[in-house]
Design an enzyme around this catalytic site. Structure first.
Site, short mmCIF file in Angstrom:
data_model
loop_
_atom_site.label_atom_id
_atom_site.label_comp_id
_atom_site.label_asym_id
_atom_site.label_seq_id
_atom_site.Cartn_x
_atom_site.Cartn_y
_atom_site.Cartn_z
N LYS A 4 0.95 -1.06 0.06
CA LYS A 4 0.39 -0.36 -0.03
C LYS A 4 1.12 1.30 0.48
O LYS A 4 2.38 1.36 0.46
CB LYS A 4 -0.66 -0.29 0.91
N ARG A 64 -9.35 -12.14 1.63
CA ARG A 64 -10.72 -12.24 0.75
C ARG A 64 -9.82 -13.96 1.02
O ARG A 64 -10.29 -15.02 1.13
CB ARG A 64 -11.50 -12.34 -0.17
N1 BES Z 1 -8.16 -3.94 3.98
C1 BES Z 1 -8.06 -3.22 2.79
C2 BES Z 1 -9.44 -2.80 2.90
C3 BES Z 1 -9.60 -1.40 3.54
C4 BES Z 1 -9.62 0.11 2.96
C5 BES Z 1 -10.25 -1.22 4.53
C6 BES Z 1 -9.80 0.51 3.45
C7 BES Z 1 -10.18 -0.28 5.49
C8 BES Z 1 -10.39 0.86 5.17
C9 BES Z 1 -8.60 -5.00 2.04
O1 BES Z 1 -7.35 -6.02 2.61
C10 BES Z 1 -7.91 -4.26 0.27
O2 BES Z 1 -6.17 -3.65 0.20
N2 BES Z 1 -8.26 -4.24 -0.16
C11 BES Z 1 -8.28 -3.97 -2.14
C12 BES Z 1 -8.62 -5.21 -2.72
C13 BES Z 1 -8.20 -4.29 -4.31
C14 BES Z 1 -6.60 -4.89 -3.89
C15 BES Z 1 -8.29 -5.51 -5.11
C16 BES Z 1 -8.83 -2.41 -2.19
O3 BES Z 1 -10.08 -2.67 -1.69
O4 BES Z 1 -8.01 -1.56 -2.21
MN MN Z 2 -5.41 -5.49 1.61
#
Ligand code: BES
Ligand code: MN
Ligand code: ZN
Length: 514
Positions: free
Chosen positions: A288, A362
């Site tokens: 990230k 997931r």
């Molecule tokens: N933990 C994150 C989602 C999240 C985002 C939770 C903001 C709380 C606040 C999750 O693991 C994630 O990174 N999801 C990605 C998925 C994508 C790579 C398909 C996302 O939502 O960007």
């Molecule tokens: Mn994630």
């Protein structure tokens, strides 16, 4: 935690540091809510006018403190805004009471005891005031060197002045009435567990890894008489939990799968709850960017909610079996981490091409869903901070609900509304499945960017056992609150979805569902 009591005293006779009364927006002027009659009398029947002169409007969350008048034992009156006054003959809503009690409790930090003289027409309303007060009084100081939980560091002032309100006494309730007593006990157990979930969420990732989270579950299980079983990394590897292992393998802190279960001799139904427990989500090799990882200690909020709900079911001795599955892992980049392009063999036997290591939730949930399905529960609900897309869709206060059964999705939506949690039903459009087709594996862990929250739901659905009713709550928006506190919602972990899960367990126990 703040103590909750039911008192027969009136707003005038209660011995407390402050008495809380309600003020609302009437058609023409502010109105004082029922419960405050004795205080109004002490002010010569002019309390509404006094408040208005002080600038009170009755707006939700507004707090006005004033010295009390002769005839009121508490030295301070705290008027809290309830928002719009209800139509004639109608009662104040429970969520308005919960929020107002929360705002008042926050404003009373540092005081020992307050009497809450809000309009409580029945036991449910009294419980809402109790919940609001106990949730609003919450504070997290475990990591402050000068916090009241720790010893004051040399040369630093102790923060005892901002210690949470000591006791909330609910006035206007019937302390000897069975229904009121049960409602107060329920509110106390529920708030204590929501605050436990908040503590876990707020605990930084260097103090809460999967192993430490599992130890918390074991300790609570011992205290409240639950069954608990922990699969460590050896057991997970041996068992073929490719999702949990694949996400956890980049971290020094290995993954865990916790099964924590409340059982009851009279139970006719079994509810399985599955929680995403990423103790830190760095994104892994698909790292990230800065600005997106500062709050990712919150990525175990689903597991915290599930844990809290199961313990609450035990504390309330609900006549239903509730099994919690905590899918715990830390998502880190390293030489041993899963790479984008790797293929994992999941616990179900399905293979997954990991296109993005940041879509890790997931993967751990898939294994836990398959494992939970093996026990053939009557329903499964998973809870997860799963996608940023859900935050874009619904904002920071509302969680999304997906399901393989429309009636179940509707039931959960209605239950959430009833307990004062904002949610919205989301679709699972079948055409989004083909975006996850993989040239090498059965499925990829990513698909179309558009509708990303729904894509994630479609992925999970593939790991739910045939014929089992299932719902998925994406709490990425409401799980962690970054803004200023409001109502009973503090900064940081909120405990989102616990109230919904507990009421769902109660409904299942009562045979209202399926
Ligand atoms: N933990 C994150 C989602 C999240 C985002 C939770 C903001 C709380 C606040 C999750 O693991 C994630 O990174 N999801 C990605 C998925 C994508 C790579 C398909 C996302 O939502 O960007
Ligand atoms: Mn994630
Ligand atoms: Zn995540």
């Amino acid at each position: 935690m703040t103590a909750l009591t039911l008192s027969t005293s009136s707003a005038a006779t209660v011995r407390a540091d402050a008495v809380v009364i309600g003020v609302a927006k009437g058609a023409k002027s502010v109105v004082v809510a029922p419960g405050a009659e004795a205080v109004d009398k002490a002010f010569g029947g002019k309390l509404a006018a006094v408040l208005e002169t002080l600038g009170a409007t009755g707006a939700e969350g507004e707090v006005t403190k004033l010295p009390s008048a002769d005839g009121v034992k508490a030295p301070v009156v705290l008027a809290v805004g309830l928002g719009d006054a209800p139509a004639k003959g109608e009662a104040y809503g429970n969520e308005a009471l919960r929020r107002a009690a929360g705002s008042a409790a926050r404003a009373l930090a540092g005081t020992k005891k307050a009497g809450f003289a809000l309009p409580v027409e029945d036991a449910e309303a009294a419980a809402a005031v109790g919940e609001g007060a106990l949730l609003g009084a919450y504070s997290f100081t475990a990591f402050r060197s000068n916090g009241q939980n720790g010893k004051a560091a040399k040369g630093r002032k102790n923060e005892a002045k901002s210690a949470p309100l000591g006791e909330a006494a609910i006035l206007g309730a019937k302390p000897r009435d069975k229904e009121f007593k049960a409602a107060a006990e329920r509110a106390q157990a529920l708030a204590a567990e929501i605050n436990r979930a908040r503590d876990l969420i707020n605990t930084p990732s260097n103090a809460l890894d999967p192993k430490q989270f599992a130890a918390e579950a074991q300790a609570a299980a011992k205290e409240f008489g639950l069954q608990v079983e922990v699969l460590d990394e050896k057991a997970l590897k041996k068992g073929g939990y490719g999702g949990l292992m694949g996400v956890g393998q980049g971290s020094e802190a290995p993954p865990r799968l916790v099964r924590i279960a409340h059982t009851h001799a009279d139970a006719e139904k079994t509810l399985a709850l599955v929680g995403k427990g990423i103790t830190y989500d760095s994104g892994g090799i698909s790292l990230k960017p800065a600005g997106h990882n500062e709050t990712m200690k919150c990525d175990m909020s689903g597991a915290a909610a599930v844990f809290a709900a199961v313990v609450t079911a035990a504390r309330l001795d609900l006549p239903v079996n509730v099994t919690g599955w905590l899918a715990l892992a830390e998502n880190m980049p390293s030489g041993s981490a899963t790479r984008p392009g790797d293929v994992l063999t999941m616990y179900s036997g399905k293979t997954v091409e990991v296109l993005n290591t940041d879509a890790e939730g997931r993967l751990v949930l898939a294994d836990a869903l398959t494992r939970a399905s093996e026990e053939s529960p009557d329903a499964i609900v998973d809870v997860a901070t799963l996608t940023g897309a859900m935050v874009l869709a619904l904002g920071h206060r509302t969680f999304g609900i997906m399901a393989n059964d429309e009636a179940f999705r509707t039931a959960i939506h209605e239950i959430a509304e009833e307990v004062g949690e904002q949610s919205w039903p989301m679709p699972m459009p079948a055409e989004l499945r083909k975006g996850m087709d993989s040239p090498v594996a059965d499925i990829a862990n990513m698909g179309d960017r558009m509708g990303g929250g729904l894509v994630a739901g479609l992925f999970l659905k593939e790991f739910v056992g045939e014929g089992i009713t299932w719902a998925h709550l994406d709490i990425a928006g409401p799980a962690f609150h970054e803004g200023a506190p409001w109502g009973y919602t503090p900064k940081g972990g909120t405990g989102s979805s616990v109230r919904t899960l507990v009421r769902l367990a109660e409904r299942t126990a009562a045979g209202d569902l399926g």
